[in-house]
Design a protein around this motif. Structure first.
Motif, short mmCIF file in Angstrom:
data_model
loop_
_atom_site.label_atom_id
_atom_site.label_comp_id
_atom_site.label_asym_id
_atom_site.label_seq_id
_atom_site.Cartn_x
_atom_site.Cartn_y
_atom_site.Cartn_z
N LYS A 10 0.82 -1.21 0.00
CA LYS A 10 0.00 0.00 0.00
C LYS A 10 0.86 1.26 0.00
N GLU A 11 1.87 1.28 0.88
CA GLU A 11 2.72 2.46 0.99
C GLU A 11 3.59 2.67 -0.25
N SER A 12 3.93 1.55 -0.91
CA SER A 12 4.79 1.67 -2.09
C SER A 12 4.08 2.36 -3.25
N GLN A 13 2.76 2.39 -3.20
CA GLN A 13 1.99 3.01 -4.26
C GLN A 13 1.61 4.46 -3.95
N SER A 14 2.03 4.95 -2.78
CA SER A 14 1.58 6.27 -2.33
C SER A 14 2.28 7.44 -3.02
N SER A 15 3.50 7.23 -3.53
CA SER A 15 4.22 8.33 -4.18
C SER A 15 5.31 7.76 -5.08
N LEU A 16 5.84 8.62 -5.92
CA LEU A 16 6.91 8.21 -6.83
C LEU A 16 8.15 7.78 -6.04
N ILE A 17 8.47 8.54 -4.98
CA ILE A 17 9.64 8.21 -4.15
C ILE A 17 9.46 6.83 -3.52
N SER A 18 8.25 6.55 -3.05
CA SER A 18 7.97 5.25 -2.44
C SER A 18 8.15 4.12 -3.45
N LYS A 19 7.71 4.37 -4.68
CA LYS A 19 7.85 3.35 -5.72
C LYS A 19 9.31 3.09 -6.04
N ILE A 20 10.10 4.14 -6.09
CA ILE A 20 11.53 4.00 -6.35
C ILE A 20 12.21 3.26 -5.19
N GLY A 21 11.81 3.65 -3.97
CA GLY A 21 12.37 3.00 -2.78
C GLY A 21 12.06 1.52 -2.76
N LEU A 22 10.81 1.16 -3.12
CA LEU A 22 10.43 -0.25 -3.15
C LEU A 22 11.24 -1.00 -4.20
N LEU A 23 11.46 -0.37 -5.34
CA LEU A 23 12.24 -1.01 -6.40
C LEU A 23 13.66 -1.32 -5.93
N LEU A 24 14.25 -0.38 -5.19
CA LEU A 24 15.61 -0.58 -4.68
C LEU A 24 15.66 -1.67 -3.61
N LEU A 25 14.59 -1.74 -2.82
CA LEU A 25 14.54 -2.71 -1.72
C LEU A 25 13.97 -4.06 -2.13
N LYS A 26 13.52 -4.18 -3.37
CA LYS A 26 12.81 -5.38 -3.81
C LYS A 26 13.57 -6.68 -3.54
N PRO A 27 14.87 -6.78 -3.84
CA PRO A 27 15.58 -8.04 -3.56
C PRO A 27 15.56 -8.42 -2.08
N SER A 28 15.73 -7.43 -1.20
CA SER A 28 15.72 -7.68 0.24
C SER A 28 14.32 -8.07 0.71
N ILE A 29 13.31 -7.39 0.18
CA ILE A 29 11.94 -7.68 0.56
C ILE A 29 11.54 -9.10 0.14
#
Length: 333
Positions: A249-268
């Motif tokens: 939910k939070e990853s879809q809240s803003s462009l920065i969140s989406k970028i952050g999720l993309l960077l953290l995706k392997p760890s997540i």
């Protein structure tokens, strides 16, 4: 040759998921006996394989036990896939039994067909729980709603031996789930269990609290009654789902969140994998006269495959003999 029995009639995903999991697990070193409606099994396999696999055998069963069946409905049922599968263990025709079905029915039928291990008062489910420092075991995870003091000791002995066999740690540390870390905290049952574990378990570290189930505390096996254990387990599962949902939910809240999720995706993805029950496949019912594994009702083919691999590994590690020996050794002391 190792023989594993799989109840293919159980689980929310149906026969196909069970058969797909069985076929994916085959490596030529063991045989999987599929228990269920022979015509249905034959049809499913014929759609997936041109030639019937040599490592697959079929045991016909006329009926299956639904997930919501009451005990009166299966207490005397000798036609079910669960009953027929457990008979293979009792008659020494197979080494381990797996079902993704009704845990109450599996528990009741295992007691009826296999009986308890000598010296064991009540069997228990050993549930792997991910923690900060690795994986620990919670026992009992739901087999017994009501427990006696001696049950706690048997859960501790079985859980410790299972942990040692599967996770290769000598003398795993044992904790008792309670409402405080002090020895004076708890209800009458846990206070009495504390004294018993203190006498018979050299690696008993004392009480552990609910927060200790997943934190960095140095404990490997957490002992509790099935009622408390199942609530604790479901609470952890619910929290994991909450974390996943909120991250999405939070990853879809803003462009920065989406970028952050993309960077953290392997760890997540690694975190999700550790929290995914499918990685463990199925959990053992420790304390019955044979290796019995129970899977999550929502298990897919991947979970079934992992359950079979876990059962095969337990047979190779001679888990049942080590469990027997741990009980005998304690009884002689």
């Amino acid at each position: 040759m190792i023989n594993i029995v799989l109840d293919v009639m159980a689980g929310d995903e149906g026969v196909e998921a069970n058969i797909n999991g069985a076929l994916a697990s085959l490596d030529g070193t063991f045989t999987v006996f599929l228990v269920g409606d022979e015509n249905v099994i034959q049809h499913q396999i014929s759609q997936k394989k041109n030639k019937f696999p040599e490592s697959i055998k079929i045991i016909h069963a006329e009926s299956s036990i639904s997930m919501d069946a009451k005990i009166a409905e299966f207490r005397s049922d000798r036609s079910s896939s669960i009953y027929h599968g457990l008979k293979q263990i009792n008659e020494h025709k197979a080494d381990a039994f797996i079902s993704i079905g009704n845990s109450g029915a599996i528990f009741a039928n295992a007691l009826k067909v296999l009986g308890r291990m000598p010296g064991i008062s009540r069997p228990g489910f050993a549930i792997p729980i991910p923690s900060i420092n690795g994986t620990r075991i919670l026992i009992d995870g739901g087999a017994n709603a009501d427990s006696k003091t001696e049950n706690y000791l048997h859960f501790a002995l079985l859980g410790a031996q299972y942990y040692q066999s599967v996770f290769k740690k000598i003398n795993p540390k044992i904790g008792l789930l309670s409402i405080g870390s002090e020895s004076t905290k708890g209800n009458q049952l846990t206070l009495e269990a504390y004294k018993l574990l203190e006498i018979h378990c050299p690696n008993f570290i004392g009480n552990v609290e609910g927060t200790d189930l997943t934190n960095a505390l140095d404990v490997d096996v957490v002992v509790t009654d099935g009622f408390t254990g199942n609530i604790a387990l479901k609470s952890i599962e619910g929290l994991a789902e909450l974390i996943k949902a909120n991250l999405l939910k939070e990853s879809q809240s803003s462009l920065i969140s989406k970028i952050g999720l993309l960077l953290l995706k392997p760890s997540i993805k690694k975190i999700y994998k550790r929290l995914d029950y499918r990685q463990y496949g199925a959990v053992p019912l420790l304390g019955v006269n044979g290796l019995v594994y129970v899977g999550h009702g929502r298990s897919d083919s991947s979970a079934v495959e992992n359950a079979i691999n876990a059962a095969v590994q337990s047979v190779r590690n001679d888990l049942f003999s080590s469990l027997e020996q741990s009980i005998v050794s304690t009884s002689n002391n």
